[in-house]
Design a protein around this motif. Structure first.
Motif, mmCIF file in Angstrom:
data_model
loop_
_atom_site.group_PDB
_atom_site.id
_atom_site.type_symbol
_atom_site.label_atom_id
_atom_site.label_comp_id
_atom_site.label_asym_id
_atom_site.label_seq_id
_atom_site.Cartn_x
_atom_site.Cartn_y
_atom_site.Cartn_z
ATOM 1 N N GLY A 112 0.825 -1.201 0.000
ATOM 2 C CA GLY A 112 0.000 0.000 0.000
ATOM 3 C C GLY A 112 0.858 1.250 0.000
ATOM 4 O O GLY A 112 0.626 2.187 -0.765
ATOM 5 N N SER B 252 3.159 1.265 -3.526
ATOM 6 C CA SER B 252 2.447 1.404 -4.805
ATOM 7 C C SER B 252 1.361 2.472 -4.742
ATOM 8 O O SER B 252 0.964 3.027 -5.762
ATOM 9 N N GLY B 253 0.848 2.747 -3.543
ATOM 10 C CA GLY B 253 -0.250 3.711 -3.422
ATOM 11 C C GLY B 253 -1.540 3.179 -4.012
ATOM 12 O O GLY B 253 -2.470 3.934 -4.241
ATOM 13 N N LYS B 254 -1.587 1.882 -4.305
ATOM 14 C CA LYS B 254 -2.787 1.301 -4.906
ATOM 15 C C LYS B 254 -3.362 0.218 -4.021
ATOM 16 O O LYS B 254 -2.637 -0.482 -3.323
ATOM 17 N N THR C 43 -7.090 -3.166 -7.005
ATOM 18 C CA THR C 43 -6.545 -2.515 -8.199
ATOM 19 C C THR C 43 -5.328 -3.260 -8.724
ATOM 20 O O THR C 43 -5.212 -3.523 -9.918
ATOM 21 N N ARG D 144 -6.320 -6.485 -10.412
ATOM 22 C CA ARG D 144 -6.954 -6.238 -11.706
ATOM 23 C C ARG D 144 -5.917 -5.802 -12.745
ATOM 24 O O ARG D 144 -5.934 -6.268 -13.887
ATOM 25 N N GLU D 145 -5.020 -4.907 -12.349
ATOM 26 C CA GLU D 145 -4.073 -4.363 -13.324
ATOM 27 C C GLU D 145 -3.019 -5.365 -13.742
ATOM 28 O O GLU D 145 -2.461 -5.267 -14.827
ATOM 29 N N GLY E 290 -5.368 -9.340 -14.833
ATOM 30 C CA GLY E 290 -6.406 -9.352 -15.856
ATOM 31 C C GLY E 290 -7.791 -9.626 -15.300
ATOM 32 O O GLY E 290 -7.980 -9.823 -14.102
ATOM 33 N N VAL E 291 -8.755 -9.650 -16.204
ATOM 34 C CA VAL E 291 -10.152 -9.697 -15.797
ATOM 35 C C VAL E 291 -10.566 -11.056 -15.239
ATOM 36 O O VAL E 291 -11.301 -11.136 -14.266
ATOM 37 N N PHE F 198 -12.129 -11.688 -11.669
ATOM 38 C CA PHE F 198 -13.542 -12.063 -11.573
ATOM 39 C C PHE F 198 -13.714 -13.230 -10.610
ATOM 40 O O PHE F 198 -14.572 -13.207 -9.736
ATOM 41 N N GLU G 167 -13.980 -1.322 -6.988
ATOM 42 C CA GLU G 167 -12.608 -0.906 -7.308
ATOM 43 C C GLU G 167 -12.033 -1.797 -8.409
ATOM 44 O O GLU G 167 -11.435 -1.317 -9.367
ATOM 45 N N PHE H 206 -13.629 -3.598 -10.690
ATOM 46 C CA PHE H 206 -14.296 -3.565 -11.988
ATOM 47 C C PHE H 206 -14.524 -2.158 -12.524
ATOM 48 O O PHE H 206 -15.213 -1.971 -13.528
ATOM 49 N N GLY H 207 -13.971 -1.175 -11.830
ATOM 50 C CA GLY H 207 -13.977 0.169 -12.386
ATOM 51 C C GLY H 207 -15.258 0.947 -12.188
ATOM 52 O O GLY H 207 -15.534 1.883 -12.925
ATOM 53 N N ASP I 296 -17.551 3.529 -9.889
ATOM 54 C CA ASP I 296 -17.304 4.558 -8.885
ATOM 55 C C ASP I 296 -17.709 4.035 -7.520
ATOM 56 O O ASP I 296 -18.767 3.428 -7.386
#
Lengths: 423, 415
Positions: free
Chosen positions: B74, B77-79, B83, B86-87, B90-91, B95, B310, B312-313, B315
């Motif tokens: 955390g 990477s600040g993420k 996230t 996912r990044e 992949g999806v 999932f 977060e 799946f993008g 808000d």
């Protein structure tokens, strides 16, 4: 058999590439794109595909694929090319990888003014080459990646339902990953400069902290100062601490002194001192004065950027001065008349400037009913005065009745709403 | 500038810094001992006496290592973990993980509301009143945006978890025996014991907690130069978790186990304590359970909805309005409604729900851990702050052991 002109990145990734004799050449892992500097403004600056990362014999290699096309046989797709040439690693400098730096990453939707995650990338193959057209940020893109898009489409069809899809044109997005961003920035001015500072501040607050400072650095200085002002204290401190000292000082100079002082109150003493030394003497002097005031006093909220005149000057003199100096809107909320010792004598409003004969002397026009506050008064004192007398700005004087600055209604609002303190 | 003068002393300055950073580890540690946790510890104490207390030692070690990795990721990477997964994965993998997380967390939230119902039944409140009421309060807290205030209140209340110390002492435990059982436990390696051990480890290191820990570190905007304070915070949180778990097991072991009382829920433990250790011990136990349940019932649905969005993008965030973050609020509301509804069903299969959500947790945990270890060793993300070999050894060993135990559990539950 037809060849596709538009297709998705997800259709390419992980696919075997066939040559014309149906031999498998390798498997596509990623796509290199480059943004061309366009001399002609009308030309689109969409990223063009210039190469591929191909998995050959258990290794990932950079390659150029000659006349690549996606061919459709019935319901099956096949990726075909004339020939594949493996190239050295440095060949694609100045380019970036679509899967690594765009797909699944967050980007800024310029029109929607928020961060979105890229589910897929829409591309087009025309005679001039293959280009990125748009990013897919909708649910349809997610389902396509999971391979269940068609299933859901058929499922919903009898009910007349469809899966929401959302595309954003490449022109309307900006990447935020520092590496890609820098590559793009070398070619074009950041599109983020077109976003309103308040909206951009919200977007930056939502970003990973490692992206905040690089994104911020890319903004024009004036814009940067406006954005910094709108950020939460936590982000302000983080950005100022991450920027090089000179850059940080430049931005702080552009900010109103009271905002800069507020921000510096949250920095470490050493850092504040360094920044003050780095700033232009004039700007740092003002900030230094404001920093003297303890939290919760009028002085800590006041701005010292005020316009003062003498009683003998005329309305025309004032107008002329404003035209030359071009002050910020806030400084015009109230104009002040002082004597030789800087003691407050009267107040002029914008209305006075507009409705009065330009040759009139200020002493005839000014309001001498002065509702000023002392710079060491508690903040609670001020909201009553503002609402009672319907003021846009309240003059602040010291113990000797000398004018020190003013408090404007915007800052009082922020204070009352607790916006700056909210964490 | 009076404040700055006070902090001139270096020592006071460090304390001030520590207090400002304090939180992520300690909150995560408190949420760790939720209704599910208390139930598992109680049952373990009642069934096996002091013989499973030793599991707290490896649990502590793994908890510490895992949370340290989360905090480091955390900070660097600040993420958030969602996230990063996912990044980088992949999806499809994302999932799978989040489907599992969602199912397990609906189950876990149900367990939290069961804890609310059970603890208030000890005080004579019907579940048909307590559960909808608490569900509504929890929901409104978040939707009306007073969550941060609530979180702080809960954190103060979580000190009440220390009531288990009192409950345990009131039961007159045999300290010498406890010492002996830790060093030389008397257990058989049968299916039931493996299930219990896995349950104990699984409840101490729940997958969603990793996401929660990493996000709280990011929320605090911590810097790598503050790492030592963060580490101290985590250590305190982990010690707190294990100490509370220890006393729950002891409280149940020294009273229920000796008298051969079998329990299925934490509520049973509270009720059973009454004749053995007095009404006060029983009520304290129930009070602790209530606080723990309501705390986790607030955080769990919120956190779950947040990580899914977060990844799946969509808000998300409590600072956004309903219209701005529709998916987030819908998901959040759905989790609460489903959980409350399950509890209110007459003859709801609570025990199977709790077991199945633990099984999903147990399957999910190695997957999340593998992702974490791969991410934290990725130089592109972590730079020079990648794992030291010793942490990797502990991490991979945990994965192997958990996968082994989970497989044994799965096999034994189907034959």
């Amino acid at each position: 058999m037809t060849s596709l002109t538009t297709f998705y990145l997800s259709r390419l990734l992980g696919c075997n590439i066939f040559d014309t004799r149906d031999n498998i050449l390798g498997r596509i892992r990623d796509v290199y794109v480059r943004i061309h500097t366009s001399l002609d403004d009308n030309q689109s600056s969409n990223p063009q595909v210039i190469g591929f990362v191909v998995h050959v014999n258990g290794k990932n290699k950079d390659a150029v694929l000659d006349s690549l096309q996606i061919v459709k046989f019935g319901i099956h797709y096949k990726v075909q090319c004339q020939s594949m040439t493996l190239v050295s690693h440095g060949m694609f400098s100045g380019a970036f990888l679509l899967k690594e730096s765009i797909l699944d990453q967050q980007i800024v939707d310029i029109n929607g003014r928020k961060l979105v995650r890229v589910n897929d990338i829409r591309m087009v193959a025309i005679s001039a080459g293959t280009f990125v057209v748009a990013v897919d940020v909708g649910t349809e893109g997610l389902l396509r990646r999971l391979g269940v898009n068609m299933f859901f489409k058929r499922l919903l069809q009898p009910f007349g339902g469809n899966i929401p899809s959302k595309f954003i044109l490449w022109d309307d997005v900006e990447t935020i990953d520092p590496n890609t961003f820098n590559i793009q920035l070398s070619q074009t001015r950041s599109k983020l400069n077109t976003i309103h500072p308040s909206d951009l501040a919200d977007i930056i607050e939502d970003m990973s902290k490692n992206y905040q400072a690089p994104i911020f650095s890319s903004l024009d200085e004036e814009h940067a100062a406006d954005v910094l002002e709108e950020l939460r204290v936590k982000e302000q401190v983080h950005i100022i601490e991450s920027l090089p000292l000179g850059k940080a000082a430049d931005v702080l100079e552009k900010m109103p002194a009271n905002e800069a002082a507020d921000l510096m109150d949250h920095l470490e003493d050493d850092k504040t001192e360094q920044l003050l030394l780095e700033m232009e003497p004039e700007a740092s002097e003002e900030v230094r004065d404001l920093l003297e005031y303890p939290d919760g006093t009028i002085g800590s909220l006041m701005t010292s950027e005020i316009l003062t005149f003498t009683a003998e000057q005329t309305i025309a003199d004032v107008m002329e001065h404003i035209r030359v100096e071009k002050p910020e809107m806030e400084s015009l909320y109230s104009l002040f008349v002082v004597d030789a010792n800087n003691v407050l004598k009267g107040i002029i409003t914008m209305r006075d400037l507009l409705v009065t004969d330009p040759q009139m002397h200020l002493e005839k026009v000014m309001n001498t009913n002065l509702n000023s506050v002392n710079d060491y008064d508690r903040l609670d004192a001020i909201s009553g005065i503002v609402s009672k007398y319907n003021l846009l700005a309240v003059p602040v004087t010291n113990d000797h009745d000398e004018l020190e600055g003013m408090v404007v209604i915007d800052d009082i609002f922020d204070e009352l709403l607790g916006k700056k303190r909210a964490s | 500038m009076t404040i700055k003068k006070v902090t001139n002393s270096k020592f006071i300055k460090s304390i001030g810094l520590f207090l400002a950073i304090l939180g992520p580890g300690i909150i995560t540690g408190s949420v760790d001992n939720d209704a599910g946790g208390i139930t598992t510890y109680s049952v373990a104490g009642a069934m096996y006496g002091y013989n499973l207390i030793w599991t707290l030692i490896p649990s502590f070690l793994v908890l510490l290592v895992v949370q340290e990795m989360n905090a480091r990721m955390g900070i660097v990477s600040g993420k958030g973990l969602a996230t990063l997964i996912r990044e980088n994965a992949g999806v499809k993998i994302t999932f799978f993980i989040f489907l599992g997380l969602l199912l397990a967390d609906i189950g876990n939230t149900t367990t939290e509301f069961a804890g609310v119902a059970g603890s208030l039944e000890v005080f004579g409140v019907s579940k048909y009143i307590s559960v909808p009421l608490v569900g509504f309060i929890v929901w409104i807290l978040v939707v009306k945006g007073t969550y941060t205030v609530a979180e702080r209140i809960f954190l103060i209340f979580s000190v009440s978890l220390l009531t288990y110390v009192v409950s345990a002492v009131l039961g007159h435990p045999q300290w010498a025996e406890i010492g002996h059982a830790i060093v030389k436990p008397d257990i058989k390696a049968d299916g039931a014991t493996i299930t219990m051990v896995l349950g104990l480890v699984g409840t101490t290191i729940a997958p969603w907690m990793q996401f929660y820990m990493q996000s709280s570190v990011i929320e605090k905007k911590l810097k790598i130069s503050q790492y030592n304070y963060v580490l101290a915070d985590i250590i305190i949180g982990c010690i707190g978790t294990v100490v509370v778990a220890f006393f729950i097991i002891v409280a149940c072991a020294s009273t229920l186990h000796g008298n051969h009382i079998v329990i299925n829920e934490a509520k049973d433990a509270a009720l059973a304590l009454k004749p053995l250790a007095g009404a006060f011990a029983s009520q304290l136990f129930a009070f602790g359970l209530f606080i723990a349940s309501i705390f986790s019932a607030t955080i769990l649905p919120l956190a779950t909805a947040f990580y899914v969005c977060e990844a799946f993008g969509f808000d998300a965030g409590i600072s956004k309005k309903w219209g701005e973050a529709q998916e987030f609020y819908t998901l959040y509301t759905a989790i609460i409604i489903i959980s409350v509804a399950i509890i209110l069903l007459p003859n709801a299969p609570l025990i199977s729900i709790s077991i199945w959500s633990q099984v999903i947790n147990a399957i999910l945990l190695p997957v999340v851990l593998i992702c974490m270890i791969l991410l934290v060793n990725n130089k592109k993300i972590m730079g020079k702050h990648v794992n030291k070999p010793i942490i990797n050894i502990i991490g991979w060993a945990t994965v192997v052991i958990l996968v082994g135990l989970s497989l044994m559990l799965l096999v034994s539950s189907f034959i």
